[in-house]
Design a protein around this motif. Structure first.
Motif, PDB file in Angstrom:
ATOM      1  N   ILE A 176       0.835  -1.200   0.000  1.00 63.30           N
ATOM      2  CA  ILE A 176       0.000   0.000   0.000  1.00 63.30           C
ATOM      3  C   ILE A 176       0.873   1.255   0.000  1.00 63.30           C
ATOM      4  CG2 ILE A 176      -1.651   1.336   1.360  1.00 63.30           C
ATOM      5  CD1 ILE A 176      -2.849  -1.326   2.290  1.00 63.30           C
ATOM      6  N   ILE A 177       1.934   1.242   0.798  1.00 62.41           N
ATOM      7  CA  ILE A 177       2.812   2.413   0.871  1.00 62.41           C
ATOM      8  C   ILE A 177       3.497   2.645  -0.471  1.00 62.41           C
ATOM      9  CG2 ILE A 177       4.837   3.408   1.996  1.00 62.41           C
ATOM     10  CD1 ILE A 177       4.101   1.786   4.498  1.00 62.41           C
ATOM     11  N   VAL A 248      -5.709   3.195   1.983  1.00 64.84           N
ATOM     12  CA  VAL A 248      -5.805   1.997   2.831  1.00 64.84           C
ATOM     13  C   VAL A 248      -7.234   1.466   2.817  1.00 64.84           C
ATOM     14  CG1 VAL A 248      -5.450   1.060   5.138  1.00 64.84           C
ATOM     15  CG2 VAL A 248      -3.934   2.851   4.287  1.00 64.84           C
ATOM     16  N   TYR A 249      -8.184   2.371   2.941  1.00 55.97           N
ATOM     17  CA  TYR A 249      -9.595   1.964   2.967  1.00 55.97           C
ATOM     18  C   TYR A 249     -10.005   1.346   1.632  1.00 55.97           C
ATOM     19  CZ  TYR A 249     -14.638   2.227   3.720  1.00 55.97           C
ATOM     20  OH  TYR A 249     -15.972   1.911   3.861  1.00 55.97           O
ATOM     21  N   GLY A 256      -8.260  -2.925   8.668  1.00 53.89           N
ATOM     22  CA  GLY A 256      -6.805  -3.024   8.721  1.00 53.89           C
ATOM     23  C   GLY A 256      -6.307  -4.426   8.433  1.00 53.89           C
ATOM     24  N   GLU A 257      -7.018  -5.159   7.606  1.00 54.37           N
ATOM     25  CA  GLU A 257      -6.652  -6.547   7.305  1.00 54.37           C
ATOM     26  C   GLU A 257      -5.368  -6.614   6.482  1.00 54.37           C
ATOM     27  OE1 GLU A 257      -7.991  -8.978   8.673  1.00 54.37           O
ATOM     28  OE2 GLU A 257      -9.916  -8.220   9.379  1.00 54.37           O
ATOM     29  N   THR A 262      -2.455  -3.509   8.352  1.00 54.46           N
ATOM     30  CA  THR A 262      -2.503  -2.284   7.556  1.00 54.46           C
ATOM     31  C   THR A 262      -3.254  -1.169   8.280  1.00 54.46           C
ATOM     32  OG1 THR A 262      -4.487  -3.055   6.388  1.00 54.46           O
ATOM     33  CG2 THR A 262      -2.349  -3.528   5.367  1.00 54.46           C
ATOM     34  N   ASP A 263      -3.453  -1.326   9.574  1.00 50.51           N
ATOM     35  CA  ASP A 263      -4.129  -0.294  10.349  1.00 50.51           C
ATOM     36  C   ASP A 263      -3.296   0.982  10.392  1.00 50.51           C
ATOM     37  OD1 ASP A 263      -6.614  -0.126  11.405  1.00 50.51           O
ATOM     38  OD2 ASP A 263      -6.152  -1.067  13.322  1.00 50.51           O
TER      39      ASP A 263
END
Length: 316
Positions: A176-177, A248-249, A256-257, A262-263
């Motif tokens: 994600i980052i 993220v969402y 945050g799965e 990933t929270d």
């Protein structure tokens, strides 16, 4: 002097005063919007954090109990520090990967290569897309079964590198980052390129005549003179990293799965205040307390960074 010119002058001055007042009225719509959507929610969150809540029904005044529970009561304490650590990692990787690549690309464009305008547009193009669209696009690319990334790895005989990128706790947040870095690199390129172009060309030429080349020229001449641009990009990256939510969402939802790997603080706030997609109950008081803590933290660190920027600009 005749009365008519005097009267005309007085009327002219009155007309100028009226125009000045009208100019002062122009910011009022913007101030109203800012107050409704920025100031009011901040004050409301601060107020809500001091009360007990039964679902969405406000209960008794409990002072700082929500703040105490946020930092001492499990599982809230553990999830807070878990999300905070992820935001730190978010910031560090963006600074190294996104801003590092952006600086190198800006250096290349600074050489005024052929097609420079095309490359500037190409680098910035992802920024024009919606974050939600980017999230769903990359979610498809990273799909373990039919995603383009795993298919390409298979085509090149790298099956051992194929992964469930968003399903593995070890790779989900990093993926994600890196997507966020891809999304933001174009904006950083423009900031760094502007900083490079602001350096007087005479200084660069003088340094080259003195024998400065390559890394020496960058380290001793360019970087010191680019401190304002570098610090501005650092501040923007810090704020964006600690407000990370949309991407993220879009890619992992509000839970945050997998396994909270990933929270982020913004996702955790959303889950506390509004409930998660799995039917989690709301905790408006705790969510408001988290929002206030996050606001104070971001604004404090940002203020320190801006003060440092101003000091460096004065020194320069």
């Amino acid at each position: 002097m005749q009365p008519e010119p005097i009267i005309a002058e007085v009327r002219n001055q009155q007309s100028k005063k009226r125009r000045r007042w009208k100019i002062h009225l122009l910011p009022i719509p913007a101030l109203i919007i800012y107050g409704l959507f920025i100031v009011y929610p901040l004050l409301a969150a601060l107020t809500y954090s001091f009360f007990d809540w039964e679902g969405i029904k406000q209960g008794a005044f409990i002072g700082l109990s929500n703040y105490k529970d946020l930092f001492t009561l499990e599982p809230f304490r553990g999830m807070f520090w878990n999300a905070f650590g992820h935001n730190i990692l978010y910031f560090v990787i963006q600074m190294i990967v996104q801003n590092g690549i952006a600086f190198l690309l800006a250096l290349v464009l600074y050489q005024k290569i052929r097609g420079m305008e095309f490359f500037k547009i190409a680098y910035f193009l992802p920024r024009l897309l919606s974050v939600i669209v980017v999230g769903f696009l990359w979610k498809l690319i990273l799909n373990p079964n039919y995603g383009a990334l795993n298919i390409l790895l298979g085509k090149f005989g790298l099956e051992s590198l194929q992964k469930a990128w968003l399903g593995d706790p070890d790779t989900a947040l990093i993926a994600i980052i890196l997507v966020n870095c891809w999304f933001g690199v174009g904006f950083a390129v423009l900031i760094f390129l502007a900083g490079l172009q602001a350096i007087p060309h005479e200084l660069i030429e003088a340094a080259r005549l003195d024998g400065a080349r390559g890394l020496t020229l960058i380290r001793k001449i360019m970087l010191p003179l680019m401190v304002p641009s570098l610090m501005i990009m650092t501040v923007l990256t810090f704020i964006q990293s600690f407000e990370a939510f949309e991407l993220v969402y879009a890619m992992q939802g509000s839970q945050g799965e997998p396994y909270r790997s990933t929270d982020t603080l913004a996702v955790y706030f959303y889950r506390l205040a509004f409930g998660g997609s799995s039917g989690d109950s709301t905790a408006v008081g705790l969510g408001s307390a988290l929002a206030v803590v996050l606001f104070i933290f971001i604004s404090s660190i940002t203020a320190i960074m801006l003060k440092f920027i101003n000091k460096k600009q004065i020194d320069l």
